[in-house]
Design a protein around this motif. Structure first.
Motif, PDB file in Angstrom:
ATOM      1  N   UNK A   1      14.737 -25.577 -15.509  1.00  0.00           N
ATOM      2  CA  UNK A   1      15.309 -26.667 -14.730  1.00  0.00           C
ATOM      3  C   UNK A   1      14.521 -26.886 -13.442  1.00  0.00           C
ATOM      4  N   UNK A   2      13.959 -25.796 -12.891  1.00  0.00           N
ATOM      5  CA  UNK A   2      13.106 -25.946 -11.719  1.00  0.00           C
ATOM      6  C   UNK A   2      11.896 -26.810 -12.015  1.00  0.00           C
ATOM      7  N   UNK A   3      11.270 -26.576 -13.172  1.00  0.00           N
ATOM      8  CA  UNK A   3      10.138 -27.431 -13.584  1.00  0.00           C
ATOM      9  C   UNK A   3      10.601 -28.872 -13.803  1.00  0.00           C
ATOM     10  N   UNK A   4      11.756 -29.031 -14.480  1.00  0.00           N
ATOM     11  CA  UNK A   4      12.230 -30.370 -14.799  1.00  0.00           C
ATOM     12  C   UNK A   4      12.617 -31.149 -13.537  1.00  0.00           C
ATOM     13  N   UNK A   5      13.293 -30.493 -12.610  1.00  0.00           N
ATOM     14  CA  UNK A   5      13.688 -31.166 -11.366  1.00  0.00           C
ATOM     15  C   UNK A   5      12.448 -31.562 -10.570  1.00  0.00           C
TER      16      UNK A   5
ATOM     17  N   UNK B   1       4.680 -29.251  -9.872  1.00  0.00           N
ATOM     18  CA  UNK B   1       5.264 -29.020 -11.193  1.00  0.00           C
ATOM     19  C   UNK B   1       5.129 -27.556 -11.608  1.00  0.00           C
ATOM     20  N   UNK B   2       3.940 -26.996 -11.420  1.00  0.00           N
ATOM     21  CA  UNK B   2       3.690 -25.622 -11.845  1.00  0.00           C
ATOM     22  C   UNK B   2       4.510 -24.620 -11.034  1.00  0.00           C
ATOM     23  N   UNK B   3       4.685 -24.895  -9.750  1.00  0.00           N
ATOM     24  CA  UNK B   3       5.397 -23.948  -8.887  1.00  0.00           C
ATOM     25  C   UNK B   3       6.907 -24.081  -8.999  1.00  0.00           C
ATOM     26  N   UNK B   4       7.400 -25.193  -9.545  1.00  0.00           N
ATOM     27  CA  UNK B   4       8.837 -25.451  -9.537  1.00  0.00           C
ATOM     28  C   UNK B   4       9.665 -24.370 -10.192  1.00  0.00           C
ATOM     29  N   UNK B   5       9.218 -23.846 -11.343  1.00  0.00           N
ATOM     30  CA  UNK B   5      10.009 -22.838 -12.044  1.00  0.00           C
ATOM     31  C   UNK B   5      10.107 -21.534 -11.285  1.00  0.00           C
TER      32      UNK B   5
ATOM     33  N   UNK C   1      20.347 -11.443  -9.584  1.00  0.00           N
ATOM     34  CA  UNK C   1      19.323 -11.754  -8.591  1.00  0.00           C
ATOM     35  C   UNK C   1      18.032 -10.997  -8.825  1.00  0.00           C
ATOM     36  N   UNK C   2      18.140  -9.729  -9.218  1.00  0.00           N
ATOM     37  CA  UNK C   2      16.935  -8.930  -9.469  1.00  0.00           C
ATOM     38  C   UNK C   2      16.130  -9.495 -10.630  1.00  0.00           C
ATOM     39  N   UNK C   3      16.827  -9.866 -11.718  1.00  0.00           N
ATOM     40  CA  UNK C   3      16.117 -10.425 -12.859  1.00  0.00           C
ATOM     41  C   UNK C   3      15.443 -11.742 -12.475  1.00  0.00           C
ATOM     42  N   UNK C   4      16.139 -12.567 -11.720  1.00  0.00           N
ATOM     43  CA  UNK C   4      15.569 -13.848 -11.311  1.00  0.00           C
ATOM     44  C   UNK C   4      14.346 -13.644 -10.419  1.00  0.00           C
ATOM     45  N   UNK C   5      14.439 -12.690  -9.487  1.00  0.00           N
ATOM     46  CA  UNK C   5      13.295 -12.404  -8.619  1.00  0.00           C
ATOM     47  C   UNK C   5      12.121 -11.855  -9.426  1.00  0.00           C
ATOM     48  N   UNK C   6      12.406 -11.001 -10.399  1.00  0.00           N
ATOM     49  CA  UNK C   6      11.337 -10.437 -11.224  1.00  0.00           C
ATOM     50  C   UNK C   6      10.627 -11.525 -12.027  1.00  0.00           C
ATOM     51  N   UNK C   7      11.416 -12.419 -12.662  1.00  0.00           N
ATOM     52  CA  UNK C   7      10.810 -13.502 -13.438  1.00  0.00           C
ATOM     53  C   UNK C   7       9.991 -14.414 -12.534  1.00  0.00           C
ATOM     54  N   UNK C   8      10.530 -14.744 -11.361  1.00  0.00           N
ATOM     55  CA  UNK C   8       9.800 -15.605 -10.445  1.00  0.00           C
ATOM     56  C   UNK C   8       8.494 -14.992  -9.973  1.00  0.00           C
TER      57      UNK C   8
END
Length: 362
Positions: free
Chosen positions: A58-62, A118-122, A152-159
């Motif tokens: 959704x970050x990429x799409x937005x 676009x690339x950084x959005x996700x 939050x940890x999983x989201x930070x790791x993926x980011x």
């Protein structure tokens, strides 16, 4: 031209180590400093992957919407959300990753700034949601704090792992490596890039190859560039859709020249050419000889079974064709969701070339 080979080899070594070290530090910090129970922390982390992937895409799409690009398809785990003229369509696919396909509305939108956004959005969406989750966990009692902190940890790791430049196991570049490439390399011709993106977006939206934008396809045909392999594969599908065997063969040979040495493309090119030999060039013997060179793992691909079905159809071997078409139908769930409708029609067409009783049975 910038060479990124040393950076490409860092996947799972540097990117995984840095992101994992950061996550481990946060786990130790949260369980020690905040006295969070580790069990709900780890459980929340395990079940957080699908929503984290959704936030990333959704970050990429937005970001695509913000810069004015069109969003064609959003993939989250086993679900494909296709933005079609008739509305939103949902398909299922056996997958655990996420993807977003965007296309500029015209060549003027293909700028370095828009591409970087676009690339950084996700990754930025993951870092923001992960940071807010970890911060918000401080306001909750221990059990709820552990659950929110796990997300939050999983989201930070993926980011983090997505923004650290690295090459994926499949051979594709992650967002971080694509950002670095965009920053340091000259941009491709805007008109060509927009044409490729437009056609790719139409393909992802389920538009049949013969209905792709004619002006974009003419540009790809007239102006070869350093992305010749991708352009050639698009041209191959386009000419094949119209039954232009000569033009399709030329485009396929161009794609082989560009991608022939890439390990990830060797098997797909073999099965694509085998089908083309049998179906379009009516040479089932050469098709079978080529298909025999495919590695055993090719049998897991739908395209392999499609080629295997085209060979007995070309030979007029009705019994073998019936069995092969049935096998290809069973493999349809492995085909990309946006091409399944076209592939079902193709298998139906092949079946109709058999005797009517066999065609009905197939």
């Amino acid at each position: 031209m910038l060479t990124l080979k040393p950076i490409r080899g860092l996947h799972r070594q540097l990117a995984g180590f840095l992101a994992g070290a950061a996550a481990a530090f946060l786990i130790l910090f949260l369980t020690g400093r905040w006295s969070l129970p580790p069990a709900p922390l780890l459980l929340a982390g395990l079940v957080s992957l699908p929503p984290v992937i959704l936030i990333h895409e959704l970050g990429h799409a937005v970001m695509a919407w913000i810069v004015g690009w069109r969003v064609a398809v959003i993939v989250v785990g086993p679900f494909w959300l296709r933005i079609a003229p008739l509305g939103l369509r949902l398909r299922r696919e056996a997958s655990v990753d996420g993807r977003t396909f965007n296309a500029p509305r015209h060549a003027g939108q293909h700028t370095r700034g828009r591409i970087l956004a676009l690339l950084a959005g996700g990754g930025l969406a993951n870092l923001l949601s992960g940071g807010l989750a970890v911060w918000g966990a401080r306001q909750l009692p221990p059990f709820g704090a552990a659950a929110l902190a796990g997300f939050g940890l999983v989201s930070l790791f993926i980011g983090l792992s997505n923004l650290i430049p690295a090459q994926l196991k499949s051979g594709a570049a992650n967002d971080g490596l694509r950002i670095l490439t965009t920053l340091l390399r000259p941009l491709p011709d805007a008109a060509l890039a927009a044409a490729r993106a437009t056609v790719l977006g139409q393909s992802m939206s389920g538009v049949a190859a013969k209905d792709w934008d004619a002006a974009s396809m003419a540009l790809l045909q007239a102006r070869p560039d350093d992305e010749a392999g991708l352009s050639a594969l698009m041209l191959f599908d386009y000419h094949n859709g119209f039954g232009r065997t000569g033009e399709a063969r030329a485009a396929l040979d161009r794609a082989k020249a560009r991608y022939g040495d890439a390990p990830a493309m060797r098997t797909p090119l073999i099965v694509i050419e085998a089908f083309f030999l049998a179906r379009m060039e009516h040479d089932p013997d050469r098709a079978q000889a080529l298909l025999d060179t495919a590695p055993p793992r090719a049998r897991k691909l739908y395209d392999y079974h499609r080629a295997q079905a085209a060979i007995p159809v070309a030979r007029g071997d009705h019994g073998a064709a019936l069995a092969a078409i049935r096998a290809a139908r069973r493999m349809l769930p492995r085909a990309l969701p946006f091409i399944r409708e076209n592939e079902i029609a193709l298998l139906d067409e092949m079946a109709r070339e058999l005797d009517p009783p066999l065609a009905k049975a197939a």
